[in-house]
Design a protein around this motif. Structure first.
Motif, mmCIF file in Angstrom:
data_model
loop_
_atom_site.group_PDB
_atom_site.id
_atom_site.type_symbol
_atom_site.label_atom_id
_atom_site.label_comp_id
_atom_site.label_asym_id
_atom_site.label_seq_id
_atom_site.Cartn_x
_atom_site.Cartn_y
_atom_site.Cartn_z
ATOM 1 N N VAL A 110 -13.158 2.784 79.684
ATOM 2 C CA VAL A 110 -13.928 2.654 78.437
ATOM 3 C C VAL A 110 -15.299 3.327 78.547
ATOM 4 N N GLY A 111 -15.484 4.116 79.629
ATOM 5 C CA GLY A 111 -16.693 4.933 79.703
ATOM 6 C C GLY A 111 -17.867 4.312 80.439
ATOM 7 N N THR A 112 -17.631 3.213 81.124
ATOM 8 C CA THR A 112 -18.716 2.628 81.912
ATOM 9 C C THR A 112 -19.043 3.557 83.088
ATOM 10 N N ALA A 113 -20.311 3.707 83.377
ATOM 11 C CA ALA A 113 -20.745 4.479 84.551
ATOM 12 C C ALA A 113 -20.938 3.498 85.695
ATOM 13 N N ILE A 114 -20.230 3.751 86.812
ATOM 14 C CA ILE A 114 -20.317 2.817 87.933
ATOM 15 C C ILE A 114 -20.937 3.498 89.142
ATOM 16 N N LEU A 115 -21.875 2.780 89.759
ATOM 17 C CA LEU A 115 -22.472 3.227 91.019
ATOM 18 C C LEU A 115 -22.217 2.115 92.016
ATOM 19 N N GLY A 116 -21.559 2.440 93.142
ATOM 20 C CA GLY A 116 -21.176 1.345 94.022
ATOM 21 C C GLY A 116 -21.185 1.669 95.486
ATOM 22 N N ILE A 117 -21.108 0.596 96.259
ATOM 23 C CA ILE A 117 -20.943 0.696 97.703
ATOM 24 C C ILE A 117 -19.615 0.015 98.028
ATOM 25 N N PHE A 118 -18.706 0.756 98.675
ATOM 26 C CA PHE A 118 -17.401 0.186 99.047
ATOM 27 C C PHE A 118 -17.109 0.581 100.491
ATOM 28 N N HIS A 119 -17.200 -0.349 101.403
ATOM 29 C CA HIS A 119 -16.840 -0.019 102.779
ATOM 30 C C HIS A 119 -15.333 0.002 102.971
ATOM 31 N N ASP A 120 -14.664 -0.722 102.095
ATOM 32 C CA ASP A 120 -13.219 -0.858 102.132
ATOM 33 C C ASP A 120 -12.583 0.483 101.697
ATOM 34 N N ILE A 121 -11.981 1.196 102.672
ATOM 35 C CA ILE A 121 -11.535 2.567 102.380
ATOM 36 C C ILE A 121 -10.450 2.660 101.293
ATOM 37 N N PRO A 122 -9.409 1.792 101.319
ATOM 38 C CA PRO A 122 -8.411 1.874 100.236
ATOM 39 C C PRO A 122 -9.035 1.673 98.851
ATOM 40 N N VAL A 123 -9.996 0.750 98.751
ATOM 41 C CA VAL A 123 -10.655 0.527 97.461
ATOM 42 C C VAL A 123 -11.438 1.761 97.057
ATOM 43 N N ARG A 124 -12.179 2.299 98.024
ATOM 44 C CA ARG A 124 -12.987 3.477 97.717
ATOM 45 C C ARG A 124 -12.090 4.620 97.228
ATOM 46 N N GLU A 125 -10.966 4.827 97.932
ATOM 47 C CA GLU A 125 -10.075 5.913 97.544
ATOM 48 C C GLU A 125 -9.460 5.686 96.170
ATOM 49 N N ALA A 126 -9.274 4.415 95.848
ATOM 50 C CA ALA A 126 -8.652 4.105 94.554
ATOM 51 C C ALA A 126 -9.602 4.306 93.382
ATOM 52 N N VAL A 127 -10.907 4.092 93.587
ATOM 53 C CA VAL A 127 -11.809 4.092 92.434
ATOM 54 C C VAL A 127 -12.799 5.260 92.387
ATOM 55 N N ALA A 128 -13.140 5.845 93.548
ATOM 56 C CA ALA A 128 -14.241 6.820 93.570
ATOM 57 C C ALA A 128 -13.887 8.094 92.827
ATOM 58 N N THR A 129 -14.786 8.578 91.984
ATOM 59 C CA THR A 129 -14.625 9.912 91.422
ATOM 60 C C THR A 129 -15.496 10.900 92.187
ATOM 61 N N ARG A 130 -16.487 10.374 92.914
ATOM 62 C CA ARG A 130 -17.398 11.230 93.664
ATOM 63 C C ARG A 130 -18.064 10.377 94.729
ATOM 64 N N ILE A 131 -18.274 10.967 95.919
ATOM 65 C CA ILE A 131 -18.961 10.223 96.978
ATOM 66 C C ILE A 131 -20.246 10.957 97.340
ATOM 67 N N ILE A 132 -21.334 10.200 97.380
ATOM 68 C CA ILE A 132 -22.622 10.792 97.770
ATOM 69 C C ILE A 132 -22.941 10.292 99.177
#
Lengths: 258, 239
Positions: free
Chosen positions: B206-228
């Motif tokens: 729905v267009g929410t902009a998310i900024l997050g910290i995910f140490h959990d690699i499967p979660v990160r791979e599932a949700v990240a559009t970009r990693i800084i």
């Protein structure tokens, strides 16, 4: 965002001869906002509260209050009658010691009803019903309505003092260490009540406390005082989580778990 | 609204701590932090522990002060970019109310307040009727598999995973256009982790902009559009 403050303090000072109890104090309070003044004993925070609320004369500076009609006078320029009317209707003052804010030898119901009579309510049945409703809101059983506060526990007395203050639907409440003299478990109940009532009624509050956990729970903005001066102020969670001034860092570091 | 315009635009942000109780010791954390987050993007802050990921998240929420730089947040009410880094407390509170939400790592439990009320509170303060807010809160907690027997209890005595689910429900119940997530899945089992991943994807949808910290690699791979990689902003070496 509301565009006008309800209370505005500028360059307020209170001196006792050469001794400066507080000085250079400036801040605003906006409608619906809770501002906590923290600092150790002797930091001047209670003096400041008393000067703002007109319970003590200031040595210099301005204290302006937004009246219901939109005027924004300095409290010093109001007549004694106007000031007394404000104190009885628009304002509340919750003391650390409930005995300072209650009449200990009249019934709980009368303690609450008295403020209603002060604003012209004369119908005994209505006053009693409103008093009963307020006792319930502060979790005092209605059957205690005819009992005197001398027979109440400390926590009940404090809750009764809160009811007495809120019954006239004030807009601004001053609180001086409202949970200061209470056991921890009793404190939690009083705090929770204050938190809910302040939010439900949209009250503006200036609260003095030395307890940073109380400040975190109740306030949006915090003012840290030391030796009569403001050393740091800002968003409550910012001041507590990222304190900048040496004294604030000491305060925050002095509590076991925040 | 131009959907390609960022909701969050961070530039030249620097942060250090001065420890006055330790003789004024200065600890640089990050410098020259710069990134943007657009609608529907999930930008993940990566890098080793202690590199300053949580500090960046806290600065973006106004919980930490910045030494320098700008944190421009699109104000949901005015659609203008407002600088949270230099804004006064009222601006920060207003942005938190309508524009920017934050799910912290740990729930700060308030004595005597039930899980249901903890979750419903952000809606109530935004003017939603209490019974509507409470029933929404119940749906969120059910979805996160919190046993319904716990709904009316204060979370103080809950397990770490239960508290975290209450915290997530509280953070996700509103429709803030920007959402900050600090390890939301750290103490969750696989099933609940999947629920959170689905919830994050719905927000992105729905267009929410998310900024997050995910140490959990499967979660990160599932949700990240970009990693800084936050190491690029680290100021530790300069000390």
């Amino acid at each position: 965002m509301s565009t006008q403050p309800i209370l505005s303090i500028r360059d307020l000072a209170r001196r006792y001869g050469a001794f400066v109890a507080c000085a250079n104090i400036s801040f605003d309070v906006w409608p619906g906002e809770v501002v906590a003044i923290v600092g150790e004993s002797g930091s001047g925070k209670t003096t400041l509260l008393n000067c703002i609320s007109g319970r003590m004369e200031r040595s210099s500076g301005e204290v302006r209050y937004r009246m219901r009609d939109g005027r924004f006078p300095d409290l010093q320029d109001l007549s004694e009658a106007e000031r007394r009317f404000l104190a009885r209707t628009d304002w509340g003052f919750v003391h650390q010691n409930p005995a300072d804010g209650l009449r200990m030898r009249v019934s709980a119901g009368a303690n609450v009803g008295e403020r209603l009579m002060a604003i012209g309510d004369r119908h005994y049945g209505n006053i009693r019903q409103t008093a009963a409703d307020w006792l319930e809101r502060v979790e005092i059983a209605a059957m205690r309505i005819d009992d005197k506060p001398v027979s109440f526990s400390g926590g009940m007395r404090q809750r009764l003092q809160i009811a007495r203050n809120l019954v006239t639907h004030p807009r601004l409440i001053f609180m001086d260490e409202p949970t200061g003299g209470l056991d921890v478990s009793v404190q939690a109940r009083v705090l929770d009540l204050l938190r809910m009532l302040v939010a439900d009624l949209g009250l503006s509050v200036v609260i003095v406390t030395h307890d940073l956990a109380v400040a975190r729970l109740l306030s949006q903005r915090m003012i840290v005082m030391k030796s009569g001066h403001v050393v740091e102020q800002g968003l409550t969670d910012r001041v507590l989580d990222d304190p900048r001034h040496p004294y604030t860092q000491l305060l925050v570091a002095s509590i076991p778990e925040n | 609204m131009d959907t390609s315009a960022p909701l969050l635009d961070v530039s030249s942000v620097a942060k250090s701590f001065t420890m006055h109780l330790r003789g004024g010791l200065r600890l640089p954390v990050v410098a020259n932090v710069a990134f943007t987050v657009h609608p529907g993007e999930c930008v993940v802050l990566g890098g080793p522990s202690g590199v300053g990921k949580s500090s960046i998240l806290r600065m973006v929420y106004g919980n930490y002060a910045v030494d320098a730089g700008q944190i421009l947040v699109r104000d949901q009410t005015t659609q203008e970019m407002a600088d949270l880094a230099t804004g006064d407390p009222r601006l920060v509170l207003d942005l938190r109310q309508n524009s920017i939400g934050y799910v912290s790592q740990f729930l700060r439990a308030v004595p005597r307040v039930s899980a249901l009320d903890v979750v419903a509170e952000p809606l109530v303060t935004r003017g939603v009727e209490r019974n509507v807010a409470t029933s929404r809160a119940g749906e969120m907690l059910e979805r996160l598999n919190l046993p319904s027997a716990l709904f009316t209890l204060p979370p103080a005595t809950f397990s770490g995973g239960e508290k975290q689910r209450v915290n997530i429900a509280r953070g996700f119940i509103t429709d803030h256009p920007i959402l900050l997530l600090d390890e939301p899945t750290a103490s969750l089992d696989a099933a609940n982790r999947d629920v959170v991943v689905a919830m994050i994807k719905e927000k992105l949808g729905v267009g929410t902009a998310i900024l997050g910290i995910f140490h959990d690699i499967p979660v990160r791979e599932a949700v990240a559009t970009r990693i800084i990689d936050v190491s690029a902003f680290s100021a530790r070496e300069a000390a």
